[in-house]
Design an enzyme around this catalytic site. Structure first.
Site, PDB file in Angstrom:
ATOM      1  N   GLY A   1       0.806  -1.228   0.000  1.00 15.77           N
ATOM      2  CA  GLY A   1       0.000   0.000   0.000  1.00 15.77           C
ATOM      3  C   GLY A   1       0.834   1.270   0.000  1.00 15.77           C
ATOM      4  O   GLY A   1       0.520   2.231  -0.682  1.00 15.77           O
ATOM      5  N   GLU A   2       1.878   1.299   0.797  1.00 18.34           N
ATOM      6  CA  GLU A   2       2.629   2.552   0.984  1.00 18.34           C
ATOM      7  C   GLU A   2       3.910   2.634   0.153  1.00 18.34           C
ATOM      8  O   GLU A   2       4.326   3.729  -0.235  1.00 18.34           O
ATOM      9  CB  GLU A   2       3.032   2.752   2.454  1.00 18.34           C
ATOM     10  CG  GLU A   2       2.193   2.046   3.488  1.00 18.34           C
ATOM     11  CD  GLU A   2       0.960   2.789   3.939  1.00 18.34           C
ATOM     12  OE1 GLU A   2       0.971   4.020   3.951  1.00 18.34           O
ATOM     13  OE2 GLU A   2      -0.036   2.115   4.275  1.00 18.34           O
TER      14      GLU A   2
HETATM   15 MO1  MOS Z   1      -2.796   4.190   5.155  1.00 13.51          MO
HETATM   16  S1  MOS Z   1      -1.929   6.047   5.381  1.00 13.51           S
HETATM   17  O1  MOS Z   1      -2.459   3.468   6.666  1.00 13.51           O
HETATM   18  O2  MOS Z   1      -4.426   4.393   4.918  1.00 13.51           O
END
Ligand code: MOS
Length: 741
Positions: free
Chosen positions: A705-706
């Protein structure tokens, strides 16, 4: 797991059709009979008290049902504990419509509820608020010297020291000292924050809310309103983007519930784009770095001091500084961070929180060191490569960062780079090549999931987590299909519902590792039962087989080593007189691990810059990511593409400006808040460097995700330096900063 019918295969999102045809419904799209509409009135001052609030004119408008304020509202909980959600930082959470205190500009001070949205909006403009103003403090830069270290839930602010960094810096052959700045940023998901609170009668409420955590919101509502949890249900089956803004319950949720309970009818509250700038945001940061190296480029000293911002009532912060100790071998290091308290709302997680900011400064400083030492920036990273997490003092469960550097550099053509700044051109444009490293912690949280297999060969997988867009539905379906040996189309996925098996908020890149591991456990339990049935068949070819000896594929249970030993799932269930097998299971992270778990990336960026006008184009980005096993290269690639676009925004566009006279964010719409648009996004190459990690979790996944945003802004900033010879150290790099003398 050895079978790979579905895992690792590029697979389109199973909800894609629903989304592109508009049948996927979002929080503000659930229509129920008798729905009333609430519009929020926002505070015009940043700090003080409400002296008087006059709602008479608003109430007089035909169609207005009620106007709720701190003076006129149902009872709300009175302890901080009841307002703390599962991702709340330490402190005293903001309570909407609780009392007369104003804590930040734009704070909700009234909710006007009417038969129609337009009536509510009109009446909201008639609410008169008299304030007693108090002096506010919103200038982060000016307050910098007042920053203090804080404790988050008893855990000290990220900090670390080893060796003798000051002395080593003094003696270093090459030294770099620099200060980097990032402004406040806002997430701006497409979908507005909205809650449709459906009054079910008998004090039961179902809420469709825009959230990354339906159970987090369910628990919050139950606590704040003193309701039993089983009388509250929160759903967010589709989320139109989050990026962290939907991790904590936002004020549309308690306001819609408050009105629905008071009026005993269903109420929807939708925030405007302007009001979405009164929710959380990415904290501005100032980061000071001092790096010393020997003449061969080996780091001798690494010092990093970061200052972030928070509200007066909560201490929100993420780790900005510890990352260098995970990436680069260095005997002497000093890392610390502090917080400035301002009269603003509390910041919150925004994609890659802490890591994206920290890596920007660390990776630009490494680039400056490379130039000072006359060493290729990529070579400098390799010279200082660390196989050890020097804070936890342990190795990594897997770390294919070297391979990311190698493959990324090769694809990009890094070896053709002339190290001299301003030496490369493409016609009238200056050409710049920069690179940076990305890192993120591969986390796992406790989660549960349910798997149901029916005799007709259909499977249902369920867990309460949300899918804010990264492809969680598809991941869950792939796991169900793979493990129970049915076609993908036979799998139904349920998520985004607090009534489903317990799961954390979707965030932190931990959903696939956490919920995926729970699905794995639930499917294993179904497999166990199926195998037991198969073994019991008269003359079973699988008699005596253990779970690890078989695979489930094409509706069959097959011997791993001898495919002729097989039993059909349907036969096994029929013989056992079972038409449905349902199992729920949980998975937890391995707390005794002797390893650190991280994802890594190598980002290479090309910019072309108009020499006269300073206009910057990011013409190419190559992002090579190592994140364990990749379950779905198609959606993972999309995830990295989107994050790289976020990184372009961070480097060149995004900035929320504050008007300190009013203590208010003045950038509060999508005309003034710049994000990359199609014309700003050119070629992006994603390279997935697979890692086999048997230690991290049964699936060997880390989460993506990040990671795609971490390092991207630094790679672009370093490319801008290489193109121009100008080092702009405050983001975003706008053309005025580039042209300034
Ligand atoms: Mo993410 S910034 O943990 O939605």
């Amino acid at each position: 797991m050895t079978a790979t019918s579905y895992l690792g295969k590029p697979t389109s999102r199973i909800e894609a059709r629903a989304k592109v045809t508009g049948t996927a419904k979002y929080a503000a799209e659930y229509n129920v009979p008798g729905l009333a509409h609430g519009v929020v009135v926002s505070s015009a001052i940043a700090k003080g008290r409400i002296k008087r609030i006059d709602v008479a004119d608003a109430l007089a408008v035909a169609g207005v049902l009620d106007v709720f304020t701190h003076e006129h509202r149902p009872e709300l909980a009175s302890s901080d504990e009841d307002y703390k959600d599962e991702v709340a930082p330490s402190g005293s959470p903001f309570r909407p419509l609780y009392d007369d205190r104003i804590l930040f500009s734009g704070q909700p001070v009234a909710l006007v509820v009417a038969e129609e949205f337009e009536i509510a909006r009109f009446a909201a403009a008639l609410v008169r608020v008299e304030y007693e103003r108090q002096p506010h403090v919103t200038d982060f830069e000016a307050q910098r010297e007042r920053a203090t270290a804080s404790k988050q839930d008893g855990i000290p602010t990220p900090s670390h020291a080893r060796g003798h960094p000051a002395k080593a810096f003094e003696q270093a052959a090459v030294r770099v000292e620099a200060e980097y700045r990032m402004p406040v940023e806002h997430h701006n998901p497409m979908e507005p924050f909205a809650a449709t609170a459906v009054w079910e009668g008998d004090d039961r409420i179902t809420v469709f809310d825009k959230t990354q955590g339906p159970q987090n919101c369910r628990n919050y509502v139950a606590n704040v309103f003193g309701m039993p949890r089983d009388q509250v249900r929160v759903l967010s089956p589709y989320v139109g983007g989050g990026f962290g803004s939907g991790l904590r319950p936002q004020y549309e949720l308690p306001l819609a519930v408050l009105a629905a309970r008071a009026l005993e009818r269903s109420v929807r509250v939708t925030l405007t784009r302007q009001q979405m700038f009164t929710l959380g945001y990415r904290s501005a940061t100032i980061q000071e770095l001092a790096l010393g190296a020997d003449s061969d480029g080996s780091l001798a000293s690494f010092r990093h001091d970061a200052v972030g911002m928070t509200s007066q009532f909560e201490d929100f912060q993420r780790d900005f500084v510890n990352w260098s100790s995970l990436l680069y071998r260095c005997a002497n290091s000093e890392l610390g961070q502090r917080l400035v308290k301002l009269d603003q709302n509390t910041p919150c997680d925004m994609r890659g929180p802490g890591g994206a900011e920290g890596a920007y400064a660390i990776e630009c400083a490494m680039d400056e060191l490379a130039h000072a030492a006359k060493i290729d920036p990529l070579e400098l990273r390799l010279i200082n490569y660390s196989d050890q997490d020097q804070i936890a003092d342990r190795p990594y469960s897997s770390k294919q960062l070297r391979e990311c550097y190698r493959r990324g550099a090769e694809k990009f053509g890094w070896s053709n780079r002339n190290p001299q700044p301003r030496s490369m051109r493409d016609g009238d444009e200056l050409l710049g090549w920069g690179m940076a490293t990305g890192i993120w912690e591969a986390m796992q949280m406790k989660a549960s999931a349910k798997a149901v297999l029916t005799a007709n060969g259909s499977v249902e997988i369920a867990s309460a987590t949300a899918d804010m867009g990264p492809g969680t539905y598809t991941m869950m379906a792939q796991l169900g299909a793979e493990m129970l040996g049915v076609p993908l189309d036979n799998v139904t996925v349920k998520l985004g519902d607090s009534a489903l098996p317990d799961a954390p908020v979707e965030g932190g890149s931990f959903t696939t590792s956490s919920v995926g591991s729970a699905i794995h456990a639930a499917c294993r339990a179904v497999q166990e039962e199926l195998l037991a049935l198969a073994r019991k068949l008269a003359g079973s070819p699988l008699a005596g087989a253990k779970l690890d000896d078989v695979v489930f594929a094409e509706g069959k249970i097959r011997g791993k080593d001898d495919a002729r030993r097989e039993v059909s799932v349907a036969d096994a269930m029929r013989a056992g007189k079972v038409d449905r097998i349902e199992k729920e299971a949980s998975a937890e992270p391995n707390e005794d691990s002797k390893y650190s778990h991280c994802t890594h990336s190598a980002v290479f960026a090309e910019v072309k810059i108009d020499e006269q006008l300073g206009v910057i184009r990011v013409t190419r980005v190559v992002n090579a990511v190592a994140a364990g096993r990749i379950l779905n290269p198609k959606i993972v690639r999309s995830q990295i593409l989107g994050a790289v676009v976020g990184g372009i925004g961070m480097a060149l566009h995004e900035e929320t400006a504050t008007d300190h006279r009013f203590g208010r964010f003045m950038t509060h719409n999508l005309a003034d808040y710049h994000v990359p648009v199609n014309a700003d996004v050119h070629a992006i190459d994603v390279i997935l460097v697979e890692e086999e990690d048997h230690e991290i979790n049964p699936l060997g996944v880390k989460g993506v995700g990040e990671i795609g945003i971490v390092g991207t802004a630094a790679a672009i900033a370093n490319a801008v330096y290489h193109a121009t010879g100008r080092r702009v150290r405050d983001l975003p790099i706008t053309l005025d900063k580039l042209m300034r003398d």
